[in-house]
Design an enzyme around this catalytic site. Structure first.
Site, PDB file in Angstrom:
ATOM      1  N   GLY A  93       0.782  -1.230   0.000  1.00  0.00           N
ATOM      2  CA  GLY A  93       0.000   0.000   0.000  1.00  0.00           C
ATOM      3  C   GLY A  93       0.817   1.286   0.000  1.00  0.00           C
ATOM      4  O   GLY A  93       0.447   2.270  -0.633  1.00  0.00           O
ATOM      5  N   ASP A 122       0.610   3.908   4.027  1.00  0.00           N
ATOM      6  CA  ASP A 122      -0.557   4.375   3.283  1.00  0.00           C
ATOM      7  C   ASP A 122      -1.641   4.900   4.224  1.00  0.00           C
ATOM      8  O   ASP A 122      -2.180   5.985   4.028  1.00  0.00           O
ATOM      9  CB  ASP A 122      -1.118   3.243   2.392  1.00  0.00           C
ATOM     10  CG  ASP A 122      -1.313   1.918   3.147  1.00  0.00           C
ATOM     11  OD1 ASP A 122      -1.014   1.854   4.359  1.00  0.00           O
ATOM     12  OD2 ASP A 122      -1.759   0.947   2.518  1.00  0.00           O
ATOM     13  N   ASP A 167      -5.064   2.951  10.773  1.00  0.00           N
ATOM     14  CA  ASP A 167      -6.444   2.638  11.121  1.00  0.00           C
ATOM     15  C   ASP A 167      -6.484   2.444  12.646  1.00  0.00           C
ATOM     16  O   ASP A 167      -6.479   3.421  13.396  1.00  0.00           O
ATOM     17  CB  ASP A 167      -6.793   1.367  10.334  1.00  0.00           C
ATOM     18  CG  ASP A 167      -8.242   0.982  10.380  1.00  0.00           C
ATOM     19  OD1 ASP A 167      -9.088   1.864  10.224  1.00  0.00           O
ATOM     20  OD2 ASP A 167      -8.538  -0.214  10.562  1.00  0.00           O
ATOM     21  N   PHE A 177     -14.037   2.841   4.185  1.00  0.00           N
ATOM     22  CA  PHE A 177     -13.020   1.995   3.555  1.00  0.00           C
ATOM     23  C   PHE A 177     -12.622   2.616   2.219  1.00  0.00           C
ATOM     24  O   PHE A 177     -13.441   2.751   1.317  1.00  0.00           O
ATOM     25  CB  PHE A 177     -13.545   0.571   3.364  1.00  0.00           C
ATOM     26  CG  PHE A 177     -12.473  -0.375   2.940  1.00  0.00           C
ATOM     27  CD1 PHE A 177     -11.640  -0.965   3.880  1.00  0.00           C
ATOM     28  CD2 PHE A 177     -12.276  -0.652   1.597  1.00  0.00           C
ATOM     29  CE1 PHE A 177     -10.619  -1.828   3.478  1.00  0.00           C
ATOM     30  CE2 PHE A 177     -11.261  -1.506   1.188  1.00  0.00           C
ATOM     31  CZ  PHE A 177     -10.427  -2.094   2.132  1.00  0.00           C
ATOM     32  N   ARG A 221      -5.563  -0.298  -6.703  1.00  0.00           N
ATOM     33  CA  ARG A 221      -4.350   0.351  -6.194  1.00  0.00           C
ATOM     34  C   ARG A 221      -3.869   1.458  -7.129  1.00  0.00           C
ATOM     35  O   ARG A 221      -3.248   2.425  -6.710  1.00  0.00           O
ATOM     36  CB  ARG A 221      -3.207  -0.671  -6.051  1.00  0.00           C
ATOM     37  CG  ARG A 221      -3.391  -1.674  -4.936  1.00  0.00           C
ATOM     38  CD  ARG A 221      -2.080  -2.446  -4.724  1.00  0.00           C
ATOM     39  NE  ARG A 221      -2.275  -3.682  -3.989  1.00  0.00           N
ATOM     40  CZ  ARG A 221      -2.338  -3.787  -2.654  1.00  0.00           C
ATOM     41  NH1 ARG A 221      -2.214  -2.714  -1.912  1.00  0.00           N
ATOM     42  NH2 ARG A 221      -2.508  -4.951  -2.077  1.00  0.00           N
TER      43      ARG A 221
HETATM   44  P1  5GP Z   1      -4.170  -1.195  11.568  1.00  0.00           P
HETATM   45  O1  5GP Z   1      -3.252  -2.159  12.238  1.00  0.00           O
HETATM   46  O2  5GP Z   1      -3.788   0.261  11.738  1.00  0.00           O
HETATM   47  O3  5GP Z   1      -5.605  -1.441  11.987  1.00  0.00           O
HETATM   48  O4  5GP Z   1      -4.147  -1.602  10.042  1.00  0.00           O
HETATM   49  C1  5GP Z   1      -3.639  -0.790   9.060  1.00  0.00           C
HETATM   50  C2  5GP Z   1      -3.724  -1.517   7.738  1.00  0.00           C
HETATM   51  O5  5GP Z   1      -5.091  -1.871   7.460  1.00  0.00           O
HETATM   52  C3  5GP Z   1      -3.305  -0.618   6.594  1.00  0.00           C
HETATM   53  O6  5GP Z   1      -1.916  -0.677   6.337  1.00  0.00           O
HETATM   54  C4  5GP Z   1      -4.144  -1.149   5.442  1.00  0.00           C
HETATM   55  O7  5GP Z   1      -3.480  -2.249   4.842  1.00  0.00           O
HETATM   56  C5  5GP Z   1      -5.407  -1.660   6.105  1.00  0.00           C
HETATM   57  N1  5GP Z   1      -6.492  -0.665   6.012  1.00  0.00           N
HETATM   58  C6  5GP Z   1      -7.035   0.051   7.022  1.00  0.00           C
HETATM   59  N2  5GP Z   1      -8.007   0.876   6.575  1.00  0.00           N
HETATM   60  C7  5GP Z   1      -8.084   0.673   5.238  1.00  0.00           C
HETATM   61  C8  5GP Z   1      -8.898   1.253   4.199  1.00  0.00           C
HETATM   62  O8  5GP Z   1      -9.762   2.119   4.396  1.00  0.00           O
HETATM   63  N3  5GP Z   1      -8.670   0.800   2.936  1.00  0.00           N
HETATM   64  C9  5GP Z   1      -7.742  -0.157   2.643  1.00  0.00           C
HETATM   65  N4  5GP Z   1      -7.611  -0.517   1.368  1.00  0.00           N
HETATM   66  N5  5GP Z   1      -6.958  -0.723   3.599  1.00  0.00           N
HETATM   67  C10 5GP Z   1      -7.123  -0.304   4.880  1.00  0.00           C
END
Ligand code: 5GP
Length: 180
Positions: free
Chosen positions: A42, A98, A101, A150, A163
């Site tokens: 990403g 990228d 979250d 999302f 992507r």
């Molecule tokens: P975290 O550990 O912060 O919950 O996860 C982060 C990862 O979740 C990001 O690097 C990404 O791969 C995925 N992710 C979180 N939100 C989104 C989103 O809105 N869209 C996409 N495509 N991936 C997301």
């Protein structure tokens, strides 16, 4: 069901912001070399655009991680799928992501990278969803804070697609029209 993508952040808005963040990083790292660490896949589109806008010397490395957990919730325990090629010892490291979250993946990853002895360790993200944060992560550079939706594009995928979109969008699902 058919899908269409609603634009959340246009290509122009994203490009303009990356330019601004690139200038800010160039000022902050004046007289130094910045070592960009990209988290695949990403972060790769953002990293390339950002690197082009940084005016101090830049070196790059890539890593790929997968987070143990369900499809929708990362556990925060990270498995390294592809490790960095070079050591981080005494480097000014800037991790390029990228999106942040829950923060689980990144907080685990940052601890792991800190143990490798970089001179400094900072974090730059294209997108941040602060409402979703579960683990506190200090973010040094954020291009955009976005609501809890999302998103795809600029490196972010939905089932490995989208992507390549040059903007940030939200996938919307529509029922097919039924023709008798
Ligand atoms: P975290 O550990 O912060 O919950 O996860 C982060 C990862 O979740 C990001 O690097 C990404 O791969 C995925 N992710 C979180 N939100 C989104 C989103 O809105 N869209 C996409 N495509 N991936 C997301």
């Amino acid at each position: 069901m058919s899908e269409k993508v609603r634009v959340m952040l246009s290509e122009e808005a994203v490009d303009k912001k990356i330019q601004e963040i690139g200038e800010q990083i160039s000022r902050d790292y004046e007289g130094k070399q910045v070592h960009l660490v990209c988290v695949l896949k990403g972060g790769s589109f953002f990293m390339c655009e950002l690197a082009k806008r940084i005016t101090v010397p830049v070196s790059l490395d890539f890593m790929s991680v997968s987070s143990y957990g369900s499809e929708t919730k990362s556990s925060g325990v990270v498995r390294i799928v592809k490790d960095l090629d070079e050591p981080l010892k005494d480097k000014d490291v800037l991790v390029v992501e990228d999106i942040i979250d829950s923060g689980r993946t990144l907080s685990y990853l940052l601890e792991m990278l800190r143990d490798r002895g970089p001179k400094s360790l900072k974090l730059c993200t294209l997108l941040d969803k602060p409402e979703r944060r579960v683990v506190d992560v200090h973010v040094d550079y954020t291009c955009f804070q976005i609501p809890d939706e999302f998103v795809v594009g600029y490196g972010l995928d939905y089932d490995q697609r989208y992507r390549n979109l040059p903007y940030i969008g939200v996938v919307e699902f529509e029922d097919e029209e039924v023709i008798d």
